[in-house]
Design a protein around this motif. Structure first.
Motif, mmCIF file in Angstrom:
data_model
loop_
_atom_site.group_PDB
_atom_site.id
_atom_site.type_symbol
_atom_site.label_atom_id
_atom_site.label_comp_id
_atom_site.label_asym_id
_atom_site.label_seq_id
_atom_site.Cartn_x
_atom_site.Cartn_y
_atom_site.Cartn_z
ATOM 1 N N PRO A 123 11.063 -25.460 -11.911
ATOM 2 C CA PRO A 123 11.623 -26.609 -11.193
ATOM 3 C C PRO A 123 13.142 -26.499 -11.074
ATOM 4 O O PRO A 123 13.831 -26.112 -12.012
ATOM 5 C CB PRO A 123 11.218 -27.805 -12.048
ATOM 6 N N SER A 124 13.625 -26.852 -9.921
ATOM 7 C CA SER A 124 15.069 -26.789 -9.678
ATOM 8 C C SER A 124 15.710 -28.128 -10.051
ATOM 9 O O SER A 124 15.036 -29.089 -10.409
ATOM 10 C CB SER A 124 15.321 -26.479 -8.211
ATOM 11 N N MET A 125 17.025 -28.166 -9.921
ATOM 12 C CA MET A 125 17.749 -29.401 -10.182
ATOM 13 C C MET A 125 17.337 -30.481 -9.181
ATOM 14 O O MET A 125 17.290 -31.657 -9.520
ATOM 15 C CB MET A 125 19.255 -29.153 -10.121
ATOM 16 N N LYS A 126 17.021 -30.061 -7.953
ATOM 17 C CA LYS A 126 16.566 -31.017 -6.937
ATOM 18 C C LYS A 126 15.290 -31.717 -7.402
ATOM 19 O O LYS A 126 15.142 -32.921 -7.237
ATOM 20 C CB LYS A 126 16.328 -30.291 -5.610
ATOM 21 N N TRP A 127 14.353 -30.965 -7.983
ATOM 22 C CA TRP A 127 13.103 -31.548 -8.481
ATOM 23 C C TRP A 127 13.401 -32.572 -9.566
ATOM 24 O O TRP A 127 12.840 -33.675 -9.561
ATOM 25 C CB TRP A 127 12.206 -30.429 -9.029
ATOM 26 N N TYR A 128 14.284 -32.223 -10.490
ATOM 27 C CA TYR A 128 14.635 -33.155 -11.565
ATOM 28 C C TYR A 128 15.320 -34.406 -11.020
ATOM 29 O O TYR A 128 15.053 -35.516 -11.478
ATOM 30 C CB TYR A 128 15.536 -32.476 -12.607
ATOM 31 N N LEU A 129 16.197 -34.240 -10.049
ATOM 32 C CA LEU A 129 16.879 -35.401 -9.468
ATOM 33 C C LEU A 129 15.899 -36.311 -8.721
ATOM 34 O O LEU A 129 16.007 -37.540 -8.810
ATOM 35 C CB LEU A 129 18.005 -34.951 -8.546
#
Length: 121
Positions: A85-91
Motif C-alpha cells: 500500500p502506498s501513502m495514497k492508500w493510507y491517506l
C-alpha cells in the motif's frame, strides 16, 4: 468484503424501519410511529441508533483494515514492490476513518431521542 456486509446491514435496517410502521406487531412497537417520510417516536429513535451503529461499524472496519495492513506489510513498507500500500492508500483510509469518527461524534452530540407517547402506555 466490507461493502457486501454493509449493504446487507443497510437492507436489514430499511426492513426494520418499514416494519416499525407496518402496524403488524403489537401496539407498542408498530403503531404511533408515523409514516415513512414523517417518522415519529420509535422510528425517530431507530434512525438515530442505526446511525450510531453504522458509525461504530465503519470505525471498527476501517481501523481493523489499517492496523492489519500495516502489521502485515510492515517489513516491506519502504520498498516499491507490487501489492504494497502506498501513502495514497493510507491517506484515503485515514480520511474514511476521520469522516466516520466525525459523523458518529456529530450524531452522538446532536441526538434527540423521543419519549414514548401516552397512547402506547
Amino acid at each position: 468484503y466490507r461493502v457486501p456486509i454493509m449493504i446487507k446491514m443497510y437492507c436489514m435496517g430499511v426492513a426494520g424501519y418499514i416494519y416499525l410502521g407496518s402496524q403488524l406487531g403489537n401496539d407498542i412497537t408498530t403503531t404511533h410511529n408515523g409514516s415513512f417520510f414523517h417518522p415519529k417516536w420509535l422510528r425517530i429513535n431507530y434512525i438515530q441508533y442505526t446511525a450510531l451503529l453504522d458509525a461504530l461499524l465503519w470505525l471498527l472496519l476501517e481501523a481493523t483494515l489499517i492496523i492489519y495492513i500495516t502489521w502485515q506489510r510492515w517489513p516491506s513498507l519502504g520498498y516499491k514492490s507490487p501489492g504494497i500500500p502506498s501513502m495514497k492508500w493510507y491517506l484515503e483510509h485515514a480520511l474514511n476513518l476521520g469522516v466516520t469518527v466525525a459523523g458518529g461524534f456529530w450524531v452522538a452530540m446532536e441526538r434527540s431521542f423521543v419519549m414514548k407517547p401516552w397512547e402506547c402506555a
